[in-house]
Design a protein around this motif. Structure first.
Motif, PDB file in Angstrom:
ATOM      1  N   CYS A   1       0.801  -1.228   0.000  1.00 51.65           N
ATOM      2  CA  CYS A   1       0.000   0.000   0.000  1.00 51.65           C
ATOM      3  C   CYS A   1       0.832   1.276   0.000  1.00 51.65           C
ATOM      4  N   GLY A   2       2.119   1.168   0.297  1.00 52.76           N
ATOM      5  CA  GLY A   2       2.928   2.377   0.336  1.00 52.76           C
ATOM      6  C   GLY A   2       2.548   3.260   1.507  1.00 52.76           C
ATOM      7  N   GLU A   3       2.133   4.477   1.211  1.00 56.28           N
ATOM      8  CA  GLU A   3       1.777   5.436   2.256  1.00 56.28           C
ATOM      9  C   GLU A   3       0.493   6.156   1.895  1.00 56.28           C
ATOM     10  N   ASP A   4      -0.116   6.855   2.871  1.00 62.30           N
ATOM     11  CA  ASP A   4      -1.330   7.602   2.589  1.00 62.30           C
ATOM     12  C   ASP A   4      -0.974   8.965   1.989  1.00 62.30           C
ATOM     13  N   TRP A   5      -1.992   9.792   1.747  1.00 65.22           N
ATOM     14  CA  TRP A   5      -1.748  11.050   1.039  1.00 65.22           C
ATOM     15  C   TRP A   5      -0.972  12.053   1.880  1.00 65.22           C
ATOM     16  N   LYS A   6      -0.886  11.781   3.189  1.00 65.30           N
ATOM     17  CA  LYS A   6      -0.073  12.639   4.045  1.00 65.30           C
ATOM     18  C   LYS A   6       1.344  12.107   4.230  1.00 65.30           C
ATOM     19  N   GLY A   7       1.663  11.010   3.533  1.00 64.10           N
ATOM     20  CA  GLY A   7       2.993  10.443   3.633  1.00 64.10           C
ATOM     21  C   GLY A   7       3.193   9.537   4.832  1.00 64.10           C
ATOM     22  N   ARG A   8       2.089   9.103   5.466  1.00 64.97           N
ATOM     23  CA  ARG A   8       2.181   8.237   6.628  1.00 64.97           C
ATOM     24  C   ARG A   8       1.982   6.782   6.227  1.00 64.97           C
ATOM     25  N   PRO A   9       2.572   5.832   6.936  1.00 68.85           N
ATOM     26  CA  PRO A   9       2.331   4.419   6.642  1.00 68.85           C
ATOM     27  C   PRO A   9       0.844   4.092   6.749  1.00 68.85           C
ATOM     28  N   VAL A  10       0.344   3.248   5.857  1.00 73.04           N
ATOM     29  CA  VAL A  10      -1.059   2.840   5.898  1.00 73.04           C
ATOM     30  C   VAL A  10      -1.217   1.773   6.982  1.00 73.04           C
ATOM     31  N   PRO A  11      -2.153   1.955   7.942  1.00 77.59           N
ATOM     32  CA  PRO A  11      -2.341   0.944   8.990  1.00 77.59           C
ATOM     33  C   PRO A  11      -2.592  -0.437   8.400  1.00 77.59           C
ATOM     34  N   ASP A  12      -2.086  -1.465   9.066  1.00 77.72           N
ATOM     35  CA  ASP A  12      -2.196  -2.830   8.552  1.00 77.72           C
ATOM     36  C   ASP A  12      -3.642  -3.229   8.289  1.00 77.72           C
ATOM     37  N   ARG A  13      -4.554  -2.854   9.191  1.00 78.93           N
ATOM     38  CA  ARG A  13      -5.946  -3.299   9.022  1.00 78.93           C
ATOM     39  C   ARG A  13      -6.581  -2.678   7.779  1.00 78.93           C
ATOM     40  N   ILE A  14      -6.130  -1.491   7.391  1.00 84.64           N
ATOM     41  CA  ILE A  14      -6.645  -0.857   6.184  1.00 84.64           C
ATOM     42  C   ILE A  14      -5.977  -1.463   4.964  1.00 84.64           C
ATOM     43  N   CYS A  15      -4.669  -1.581   5.016  1.00 83.68           N
ATOM     44  CA  CYS A  15      -3.941  -2.140   3.876  1.00 83.68           C
ATOM     45  C   CYS A  15      -4.365  -3.575   3.601  1.00 83.68           C
ATOM     46  N   ASP A  16      -4.622  -4.356   4.650  1.00 84.03           N
ATOM     47  CA  ASP A  16      -5.032  -5.745   4.447  1.00 84.03           C
ATOM     48  C   ASP A  16      -6.294  -5.847   3.614  1.00 84.03           C
ATOM     49  N   ARG A  17      -7.226  -4.893   3.817  1.00 85.20           N
ATOM     50  CA  ARG A  17      -8.474  -4.918   3.037  1.00 85.20           C
ATOM     51  C   ARG A  17      -8.188  -4.668   1.564  1.00 85.20           C
ATOM     52  N   PHE A  18      -7.319  -3.722   1.261  1.00 84.24           N
ATOM     53  CA  PHE A  18      -6.985  -3.440  -0.132  1.00 84.24           C
ATOM     54  C   PHE A  18      -6.176  -4.576  -0.748  1.00 84.24           C
ATOM     55  N   ARG A  19      -5.270  -5.163   0.013  1.00 83.80           N
ATOM     56  CA  ARG A  19      -4.447  -6.243  -0.522  1.00 83.80           C
ATOM     57  C   ARG A  19      -5.251  -7.509  -0.763  1.00 83.80           C
ATOM     58  N   ALA A  20      -6.324  -7.688   0.004  1.00 84.68           N
ATOM     59  CA  ALA A  20      -7.130  -8.895  -0.142  1.00 84.68           C
ATOM     60  C   ALA A  20      -8.042  -8.858  -1.366  1.00 84.68           C
ATOM     61  N   ALA A  21      -8.290  -7.679  -1.900  1.00 85.96           N
ATOM     62  CA  ALA A  21      -9.198  -7.538  -3.042  1.00 85.96           C
ATOM     63  C   ALA A  21      -8.492  -7.885  -4.345  1.00 85.96           C
ATOM     64  N   ALA A  22      -9.243  -8.456  -5.289  1.00 87.95           N
ATOM     65  CA  ALA A  22      -8.748  -8.731  -6.633  1.00 87.95           C
ATOM     66  C   ALA A  22      -9.445  -7.764  -7.581  1.00 87.95           C
ATOM     67  N   TRP A  23      -8.689  -6.877  -8.202  1.00 89.25           N
ATOM     68  CA  TRP A  23      -9.258  -5.814  -9.016  1.00 89.25           C
ATOM     69  C   TRP A  23      -9.188  -6.154 -10.504  1.00 89.25           C
ATOM     70  N   LYS A  24     -10.131  -5.618 -11.251  1.00 91.10           N
ATOM     71  CA  LYS A  24     -10.135  -5.778 -12.711  1.00 91.10           C
ATOM     72  C   LYS A  24     -10.454  -4.428 -13.337  1.00 91.10           C
TER      73      LYS A  24
END
Length: 249
Positions: free
Chosen positions: A182-205
């Motif tokens: 996930c890299g970082e958020d728009w403020k340059g902060r690390p993305v919390p694991d619980r948020i990043c996990d949701r994005f990483r778990a999705a399969a996008w098309k």
């Protein structure tokens, strides 16, 4: 979450703002995704217990990245819900169905704030009046129209935590990918694991396209479904991921 000042001026971060190439074409004869009501979100609601999914399989983490690693900007878009918005009622004219452009038929009156968001995000679910349960959609190339679903640019229903958009010269239509980092958020902060996990778990098309030049290099926009309450844009899932890495799925 985006810089709202830049967002309001440029209107370039999302597939809405009239920048998607959504066209009033013949809709495919397909059932609603996963048996849900047509156009309803198909993934778990942000913040729900099932939304904090596990990290992707090792194969996803070790696959060759699409584009440069740690170079992607991932923005999000959603479907507005009328009952969460206010403002002065404003009459809308357009097409009463999908198969026309720039119609002049009265489509009802809706809160001004609701309409502004639809012109940014592309669609909104109507919750009161004669068209309750239907969707009021907007496209730069079509205008307003009533529909039974949200739509991508091929007239297929958008799928929450699945549909994505990009410039055609960045990611081709039909390209499947997952977010490996996930890299970082728009403020340059690390993305919390619980948020990043949701994005990483999705399969996008990639099912939708920006108007040429509106997406930009290494930019993808992902659809997270309907807003779940007032102040939805303060949700940690309505965000911008910077310096992200994506890989084919």
């Amino acid at each position: 979450m985006r810089s709202r000042a830049a967002f309001a001026v440029m209107c370039l971060l999302l597939t809405g703002c009239g920048t998607r190439s959504t066209a009033a074409t013949e809709p495919p004869e397909v059932p609603p995704p996963t048996g849900a009501p047509t156009g309803a979100p198909t993934g778990p609601a942000p913040g729900s217990a099932s939304a904090t999914a596990s990290t992707p399989a090792p194969a996803a983490r070790t696959a060759t990245p699409l584009g440069k690693p740690a170079s992607w900007r991932i923005t999000t878009y959603y479907t507005a819900v009328q009952s969460y918005h206010g403002g002065r009622p404003k009459a809308v004219r357009g097409c009463p169905e999908l198969h026309c452009k720039w119609g002049k038929t009265p489509l009802g009156s809706y809160p001004e704030d609701f309409l502004k968001i639809i012109q940014t995000e592309g669609s909104g679910r109507i919750t009161s009046g004669p068209h309750r349960g239907r969707y009021l959609n907007w496209s730069h190339s079509v205008g307003w129209w009533l529909d039974d679903s949200t739509r991508d640019s091929t007239a297929k229903p958008l799928r929450a935590w699945s549909s994505a958009a990009a410039d055609r010269d960045v990611l081709a239509r039909g390209q499947r990918f997952v977010i490996a980092d996930c890299g970082e958020d728009w403020k340059g902060r690390p993305v919390p694991d619980r948020i990043c996990d949701r994005f990483r778990a999705a399969a996008w098309k990639v099912t939708d396209l920006f108007r040429p030049g509106y997406g930009g290099e290494h930019h993808a926009d992902v659809y997270i479904g309907e807003e779940t309450g007032p102040g939805f844009t303060k949700s940690p899932y309505y965000t911008t991921l910077r310096k992200a890495t994506i890989v084919p799925s």
